[in-house]
Design an enzyme around this catalytic site. Structure first.
Site, short mmCIF file in Angstrom:
data_model
loop_
_atom_site.label_atom_id
_atom_site.label_comp_id
_atom_site.label_asym_id
_atom_site.label_seq_id
_atom_site.Cartn_x
_atom_site.Cartn_y
_atom_site.Cartn_z
CE LYS A 169 27.66 37.48 -3.06
NZ LYS A 169 28.59 38.93 -2.36
CE LYS A 218 22.81 41.02 -6.77
NZ LYS A 218 23.47 41.99 -6.13
CE LYS A 259 31.64 41.96 -6.82
NZ LYS A 259 31.09 42.76 -6.10
N1 AQP Z 1 21.79 44.95 -10.22
C1 AQP Z 1 22.03 45.59 -9.07
N2 AQP Z 1 20.89 46.50 -9.06
C2 AQP Z 1 20.52 47.85 -7.77
N3 AQP Z 1 21.90 47.72 -6.59
C3 AQP Z 1 23.54 46.90 -6.89
N4 AQP Z 1 24.23 46.93 -6.40
C4 AQP Z 1 24.76 46.12 -7.09
N5 AQP Z 1 24.07 45.16 -7.60
C5 AQP Z 1 23.03 46.28 -8.11
C6 AQP Z 1 23.85 48.07 -5.24
O1 AQP Z 1 25.38 48.57 -5.35
C7 AQP Z 1 25.56 47.98 -3.83
C8 AQP Z 1 28.04 48.02 -4.20
O2 AQP Z 1 27.69 46.78 -4.20
P1 AQP Z 1 28.93 45.36 -3.84
O3 AQP Z 1 29.22 45.16 -5.30
O4 AQP Z 1 29.64 45.88 -2.77
O5 AQP Z 1 28.00 44.53 -3.54
P2 AQP Z 1 27.15 43.37 -4.63
O6 AQP Z 1 26.15 43.56 -4.30
O7 AQP Z 1 28.54 42.37 -4.09
O8 AQP Z 1 27.62 43.89 -6.22
P3 AQP Z 1 27.19 42.54 -6.98
O9 AQP Z 1 27.83 42.76 -8.17
O10 AQP Z 1 26.08 42.03 -7.02
O11 AQP Z 1 28.26 41.50 -6.44
P4 AQP Z 1 28.14 40.10 -6.45
O12 AQP Z 1 27.78 39.46 -7.34
O13 AQP Z 1 29.26 39.06 -5.17
O14 AQP Z 1 27.16 39.88 -5.06
C9 AQP Z 1 25.43 47.88 -3.19
O15 AQP Z 1 24.20 49.31 -2.34
C10 AQP Z 1 25.16 47.48 -3.83
O16 AQP Z 1 23.75 47.24 -3.49
#
Ligand code: AQP
Length: 329
Positions: free
Chosen positions: A109, A192, A195
């Site tokens: 990030k 993966k 967002k």
């Molecule tokens: N692609 C994925 N497959 C399985 N699990 C996922 N999670 C996120 N993406 C996947 C799980 O969702 C939960 C909450 O996620 P979050 O938004 O709080 O955290 P994150 O990992 O920051 O989500 P993003 O979309 O991946 O955001 P960015 O792009 O900012 O990194 C968590 O349990 C996560 O494992």
């Protein structure tokens, strides 16, 4: 059981739901479960205050729409329980700088944002996550694969604290379902679904118009082969679609492979699109219903915060005492 989700993106995406929230719903039946919307984590990157407020409510509404039942679990907003920030500081003081520097999510990030723009909060966010988990003495943490390293850090810090000050914290284990541990981007099934990293066409937002969702599924990247078979390495796009359909329909992947023998990718995509539309249509309606009733939402959150604080305050008091902080009279 403890887990959290960020209120940053507005709509949850399919990875959030299949990788985490779906398990939360199932586990509330069998566990003493604490689930929270992690607004303190959200501010590790800049947030517009009005948007953050709206997105926090939207996240709660989506969790309820997905099936969380405040009678069966404790649902709350992280900033309503000040003990998170308080134990977070204690954990910061227990974490090595090098140890925190090894967190791959921070590396990814901060590389995207540029080293100068990344905040200290983003750097220490895994440590706040450690506090989130330890406050509730959680045995298990249902998350996606991308969170495994943070749960490892939680285990290390719990053991370190217990070793130094005496048994205080439960050492948690990740609860990661193999099948849905990582849902992949529909346009680039090597990465993966996320967002921040996915292109709009590769990301399925649960609150999108179902027609858009169906369209995205139908234009998902597959491969030049024609056989519908699960093979994560050689056929990541098809395997991702099989995982999605299997989870939403409850049919094992092997059954689906048999069902699509001799059929083309078009047939699989049509069925995935249909299953998605069937899932998101009532989900959107229920989310809107919760948003339209802010009083109920607020009362759910007030009760959730009260229940969470009772547990968190006890853990924090014990922690402070073990460390030698003078009790406040
Ligand atoms: N692609 C994925 N497959 C399985 N699990 C996922 N999670 C996120 N993406 C996947 C799980 O969702 C939960 C909450 O996620 P979050 O938004 O709080 O955290 P994150 O990992 O920051 O989500 P993003 O979309 O991946 O955001 P960015 O792009 O900012 O990194 C968590 O349990 C996560 O494992």
């Amino acid at each position: 059981m403890l887990s959290g989700i960020q209120p940053t993106a507005g709509s949850f995406h399919l990875g959030n739901y299949l990788g985490a929230v779906r398990q939360w719903v199932a586990l509330q039946e069998s566990h003493d479960a604490f689930y929270m919307v992690v607004d303190l984590h959200a501010i590790t990157v800049p947030q517009d205050p009005a948007e953050l407020r709206a997105n926090t409510r939207l996240a709660v509404a989506q969790l309820l729409a997905a099936g969380l039942d405040p009678e069966r679990c404790t649902l709350f907003v992280q900033s309503h329980v000040p003990e998170h920030a308080q134990l977070g500081w204690v954990m910061n003081c227990l974490t090595g700088f090098g140890e925190a520097s090894r967190m791959t999510q921070f590396k990814d990030k901060s590389a995207k944002q540029g080293a100068d723009r990344a905040t200290v909060g983003l750097f220490t966010y895994p440590v706040l996550q450690v506090a989130d988990i330890l406050l509730y003495q959680a045995n298990q943490v249902p998350v996606g694969e991308d969170q495994r390293q943070h749960i490892e850090l939680t285990r290390d810090l719990a053991e370190r604290f217990n070793g130094r000050y005496g048994q205080t914290f439960t050492v948690p284990a990740p609860y990661i379902l193999k099948e849905t541990a990582k849902i992949f981007d529909l346009q680039d099934p090597a990465v993966k679904m996320s967002k921040s990293a996915s292109t709009p066409k590769g990301l399925i937002n649960l609150l999108d118009d179902p027609k858009i969702t169906a369209k995205k599924v139908k234009s998902a990247v597959t491969d030049t082969d024609t056989v519908i078979r699960f093979d994560a390495e050689k056929k990541p796009g098809v395997s991702n679609l099989l995982t999605i359909l299997s989870t939403l329909s409850g049919s094992p992947v092997e059954d689906l492979e048999r069902r699509y023998e001799g059929k083309g990718y078009g047939a699989l995509k049509t069925d995935v699109a249909e299953a998605m539309v069937e899932f998101v249509t009532p989900f959107r309606t229920r989310t809107q219903e919760y948003l339209d009733d802010p009083e109920t939402l607020d009362s759910i959150l007030a009760k959730g915060a009260e229940k969470a604080r009772a547990v968190a305050a006890e853990t924090l008091a014990q922690t402070y005492d073990r460390m030698g902080f003078l009790p406040a009279k």
